[in-house]
Design a protein around this motif. Structure first.
Motif, short mmCIF file in Angstrom:
data_model
loop_
_atom_site.label_atom_id
_atom_site.label_comp_id
_atom_site.label_asym_id
_atom_site.label_seq_id
_atom_site.Cartn_x
_atom_site.Cartn_y
_atom_site.Cartn_z
N UNK A 1 0.83 -1.20 0.00
CA UNK A 1 0.00 0.00 0.00
C UNK A 1 0.87 1.25 0.00
N UNK A 2 2.00 1.20 0.73
CA UNK A 2 2.92 2.32 0.74
C UNK A 2 3.49 2.59 -0.65
N UNK B 1 -5.86 2.09 -5.10
CA UNK B 1 -6.20 0.67 -4.92
C UNK B 1 -7.66 0.47 -5.33
N UNK B 2 -7.92 -0.57 -6.13
CA UNK B 2 -9.27 -0.79 -6.65
C UNK B 2 -9.95 -2.01 -6.04
N UNK C 1 -10.89 -8.02 4.96
CA UNK C 1 -10.60 -7.17 6.14
C UNK C 1 -9.21 -7.58 6.61
N UNK C 2 -8.23 -6.75 6.28
CA UNK C 2 -6.83 -7.08 6.55
C UNK C 2 -6.36 -6.38 7.83
N UNK C 3 -5.10 -6.59 8.14
CA UNK C 3 -4.51 -5.94 9.31
C UNK C 3 -4.52 -4.41 9.17
N UNK C 4 -4.65 -3.91 7.95
CA UNK C 4 -4.78 -2.47 7.74
C UNK C 4 -6.15 -1.96 8.14
N UNK C 5 -7.13 -2.87 8.24
CA UNK C 5 -8.52 -2.48 8.50
C UNK C 5 -8.97 -2.74 9.94
N UNK C 6 -8.33 -3.66 10.62
CA UNK C 6 -8.81 -4.08 11.95
C UNK C 6 -7.68 -4.04 12.96
N UNK C 7 -8.04 -3.94 14.23
CA UNK C 7 -7.05 -3.90 15.31
C UNK C 7 -6.75 -5.29 15.86
N UNK C 8 -7.69 -6.23 15.72
CA UNK C 8 -7.52 -7.57 16.30
C UNK C 8 -7.51 -8.62 15.20
N UNK C 9 -6.64 -9.62 15.34
CA UNK C 9 -6.59 -10.72 14.37
C UNK C 9 -7.91 -11.47 14.27
N UNK D 1 -0.39 -9.28 -4.06
CA UNK D 1 -0.68 -8.16 -4.96
C UNK D 1 -1.71 -7.22 -4.36
N UNK D 2 -1.71 -6.02 -4.93
CA UNK D 2 -2.74 -5.02 -4.64
C UNK D 2 -3.27 -4.58 -5.99
N UNK D 3 -4.57 -4.73 -6.24
CA UNK D 3 -5.11 -4.26 -7.52
C UNK D 3 -5.07 -2.73 -7.58
N UNK D 4 -4.56 -2.21 -8.68
CA UNK D 4 -4.34 -0.77 -8.80
C UNK D 4 -4.97 -0.21 -10.06
N UNK D 5 -5.30 1.06 -9.98
CA UNK D 5 -5.73 1.83 -11.13
C UNK D 5 -4.58 2.76 -11.49
N UNK D 6 -3.98 2.55 -12.62
CA UNK D 6 -2.87 3.40 -13.03
C UNK D 6 -1.70 2.56 -13.49
N UNK D 7 -0.63 3.23 -13.83
CA UNK D 7 0.56 2.59 -14.37
C UNK D 7 1.56 2.34 -13.25
N UNK D 8 1.71 1.10 -12.83
CA UNK D 8 2.68 0.74 -11.80
C UNK D 8 3.95 0.27 -12.49
#
Length: 122
Positions: free
Chosen positions: A2-3, A12-13, A98-106, A35-42
């Protein structure tokens, strides 16, 4: 990842995901691609590269909770594919709804798990 996307102004799409060789589940050794799905030229940088993840027919299960127990969901999907004789070679898939970026608890993680299958024409 994501960074990487944020630093380059890419949007991110969808949820992060991964493609995993069957051997990784069976032998704890094998190929993995995240992977992270993206909009644009990576543009490629180091080990980060752009690719198109091809579509696949999948038996899908949703795993709720920590990733160290995801093998239970894989076991259920593998047993289903074997019982119905529909499994095919191909990478296993995970989408982190729902990843670790979205939640505080596993315990609040939500992962969609896909097992490759064939689809009959009927």
């Amino acid at each position: 990842m994501h960074g990487f996307a944020t630093a380059r102004g890419l949007r991110c799409t969808g949820p992060m995901g991964g493609l995993f060789a069957n051997e990784l589940l069976q032998d704890e050794r094998g190929g993995a691609l995240v992977f992270v799905p993206l909009d644009g030229d990576a543009r490629p940088v180091g080990r980060v590269d752009a690719l198109v993840v091809s579509g696949a027919e999948l038996a899908v299960g949703v795993h709720r909770g920590p990733l160290h127990t995801i093998d239970l969901t894989y076991g259920d999907l593998g047993a289903y594919a074997a019982r119905h004789e529909i499994g095919v070679d191909g990478p296993l898939r995970e989408y982190y709804l729902r990843s670790a970026l979205d939640v505080a608890r596993d315990d609040d993680l939500v992962t969609e798990v896909g097992w490759p299958i064939f689809r009959s024409a009927g």
